[in-house]
Design a protein around this motif. Structure first.
Motif, PDB file in Angstrom:
ATOM      1  N   TRP A   1      59.647  35.667  35.905  1.00 50.09           N
ATOM      2  CA  TRP A   1      58.198  35.072  36.383  1.00 50.09           C
ATOM      3  C   TRP A   1      57.266  35.709  35.929  1.00 50.09           C
ATOM      4  CZ3 TRP A   1      56.329  31.242  38.459  1.00 50.09           C
ATOM      5  CH2 TRP A   1      54.778  31.196  38.958  1.00 50.09           C
ATOM      6  N   LEU A   2      56.249  34.843  35.101  1.00 49.22           N
ATOM      7  CA  LEU A   2      55.231  35.308  34.309  1.00 49.22           C
ATOM      8  C   LEU A   2      53.711  34.967  35.039  1.00 49.22           C
ATOM      9  CD1 LEU A   2      56.677  34.312  30.766  1.00 49.22           C
ATOM     10  CD2 LEU A   2      57.094  36.369  31.961  1.00 49.22           C
ATOM     11  N   PRO A   3      53.242  35.702  35.706  1.00 48.60           N
ATOM     12  CA  PRO A   3      52.003  35.144  36.611  1.00 48.60           C
ATOM     13  C   PRO A   3      50.845  34.675  35.523  1.00 48.60           C
ATOM     14  CG  PRO A   3      52.007  37.527  36.217  1.00 48.60           C
ATOM     15  CD  PRO A   3      53.425  37.231  35.682  1.00 48.60           C
ATOM     16  N   ALA A   4      50.059  33.887  36.055  1.00 50.73           N
ATOM     17  CA  ALA A   4      48.797  33.440  35.398  1.00 50.73           C
ATOM     18  C   ALA A   4      47.848  34.754  34.854  1.00 50.73           C
ATOM     19  CB  ALA A   4      48.092  32.472  36.311  1.00 50.73           C
ATOM     20  N   GLY A   5      47.208  34.771  33.947  1.00 46.54           N
ATOM     21  CA  GLY A   5      46.627  35.803  33.509  1.00 46.54           C
ATOM     22  C   GLY A   5      45.896  35.566  32.431  1.00 46.54           C
ATOM     23  N   ASN A   6      45.871  36.386  31.296  1.00 47.83           N
ATOM     24  CA  ASN A   6      45.506  36.238  30.071  1.00 47.83           C
ATOM     25  C   ASN A   6      46.287  35.452  28.730  1.00 47.83           C
ATOM     26  OD1 ASN A   6      43.054  37.287  30.869  1.00 47.83           O
ATOM     27  ND2 ASN A   6      43.143  39.118  29.769  1.00 47.83           N
ATOM     28  N   GLY A   7      47.246  34.669  29.211  1.00 50.23           N
ATOM     29  CA  GLY A   7      48.024  33.943  28.261  1.00 50.23           C
ATOM     30  C   GLY A   7      49.056  35.037  27.612  1.00 50.23           C
ATOM     31  N   GLY A   8      49.513  34.445  26.407  1.00 52.77           N
ATOM     32  CA  GLY A   8      50.362  35.400  25.579  1.00 52.77           C
ATOM     33  C   GLY A   8      51.540  34.246  24.993  1.00 52.77           C
ATOM     34  N   ARG A   9      52.690  34.715  24.656  1.00 57.62           N
ATOM     35  CA  ARG A   9      53.445  33.710  23.834  1.00 57.62           C
ATOM     36  C   ARG A   9      54.874  33.998  24.554  1.00 57.62           C
ATOM     37  NH1 ARG A   9      55.662  35.746  18.952  1.00 57.62           N
ATOM     38  NH2 ARG A   9      54.910  37.988  18.669  1.00 57.62           N
ATOM     39  N   LEU A  10      55.840  33.193  24.483  1.00 56.13           N
ATOM     40  CA  LEU A  10      57.130  33.256  24.817  1.00 56.13           C
ATOM     41  C   LEU A  10      57.982  32.725  23.691  1.00 56.13           C
ATOM     42  CD1 LEU A  10      59.517  33.652  27.082  1.00 56.13           C
ATOM     43  CD2 LEU A  10      59.145  31.312  27.930  1.00 56.13           C
TER      44      LEU A  10
END
Length: 289
Positions: free
Chosen positions: A62-71
């Motif tokens: 689970w990756l919470p909302a925040g400052n974005g990123g990449r998967l």
């Protein structure tokens, strides 16, 4: 191969089936959305909040909302990625678990998925969500909420089982920080004030929060304030300046700049886009909060 999907309906989930037999596949994570990842085969890693280090995903994340990123999914990977806007996430939380889920979903989770029955259950749920969203038949919104609620319940149960083995002082500190952030985001506490309330120094809090959420304390606090702003914009009839004051901003113009930086669009346009999307999907939802 990097995927930057067309900007989605602000209140509708998006389900992606991951099948990367030959090439690496990269997804840009949207800051305003939480992301659930079910990895069935291969390997993947995530970079969040602009941090240079990536973290491997063992099975369920689970990756919470925040400052974005990449998967990033390596060649040969198979699985699912579900993007969840904050308002839809809040709507789908199972009754009676609001507080528990609020704390859980505020931080990054990386959990092993060793149970074959649970793997099948999550894959079935993801596939059903994708099909419901693709066909948009009568009652599809309610069906998506029900299926999402079951998947969130599975995530919660697995997290509890995982914590029974791990946890400890570090987990307790991150939980207390998340709870304080929810309670005091609108007071705009500084990171130093959180350190004082928790009785730890800035370096320790930074390490613990980053380990638990993938974000720095400051980035997590901005994400929490942004999430609350989205909830007020989509769930109330307050004017934008009233939302700003409700969230503790003394200057509505500064709130506009903050929200635009976090969301990528001004708050008034965000609200109009959401209203248009709901109206286009089903006229009966146009007046819903």
């Amino acid at each position: 191969m990097t995927r930057h999907p067309v900007a989605p309906d602000p209140v509708r989930p998006v389900a992606h089936h991951i099948h990367a037999p030959l090439h690496q596949v990269t997804f840009a994570l949207r800051p305003a959305r939480g992301h659930m990842v079910v990895l069935l085969g291969g390997s993947s890693a995530v970079t969040m909040g602009g941090e240079p280090a990536s973290r491997a995903i063992p099975g369920l994340a689970w990756l919470p909302a925040g400052n974005g990123g990449r998967l990033v999914f390596a060649p040969g990977s198979v699985g699912w990625l579900l993007e969840l806007p904050g308002p839809r996430l809040a709507r789908a939380v199972p009754p009676g678990l609001d507080e528990a889920m609020r704390g859980l979903l505020g931080k990054a989770l990386f959990l092993p998925l060793d149970n074959p029955a649970l793997r099948d259950e999550l894959q079935t749920g993801m596939r059903a969500m994708r099909d419901e969203l693709a066909t948009a038949g009568p009652g599809f919104d309610a069906a998506c909420d029900c299926r999402l609620g079951l998947m969130l319940l599975s995530l919660w149960r697995l997290a509890l089982a995982h914590r029974a083995v791990g946890g400890g002082e570090t987990s307790g500190l991150s939980d207390r920080f998340v709870l304080l952030a929810q309670q005091n985001a609108r007071s705009h506490w500084s990171v130093a004030e959180y350190c004082g309330a928790l009785g730890v120094d800035r370096d320790r809090l930074g390490r613990v929060v980053h380990r638990a959420t993938g974000l720095s304390p400051r980035a997590y606090l901005h994400g929490e304030l942004h999430r609350q702003a989205c909830d007020l914009l989509l769930g109330t009839g307050l004017q934008v300046r009233q939302v700003a004051y409700r969230l503790g901003f003394s200057d509505p113009a500064y709130f506009n700049r903050f929200f635009t930086r976090m969301e990528g669009t001004p708050p008034s346009r965000f609200r109009r886009n959401a209203a248009r999307a709901r109206s286009a999907t089903d006229g009966s939802f146009a007046a819903w909060p």
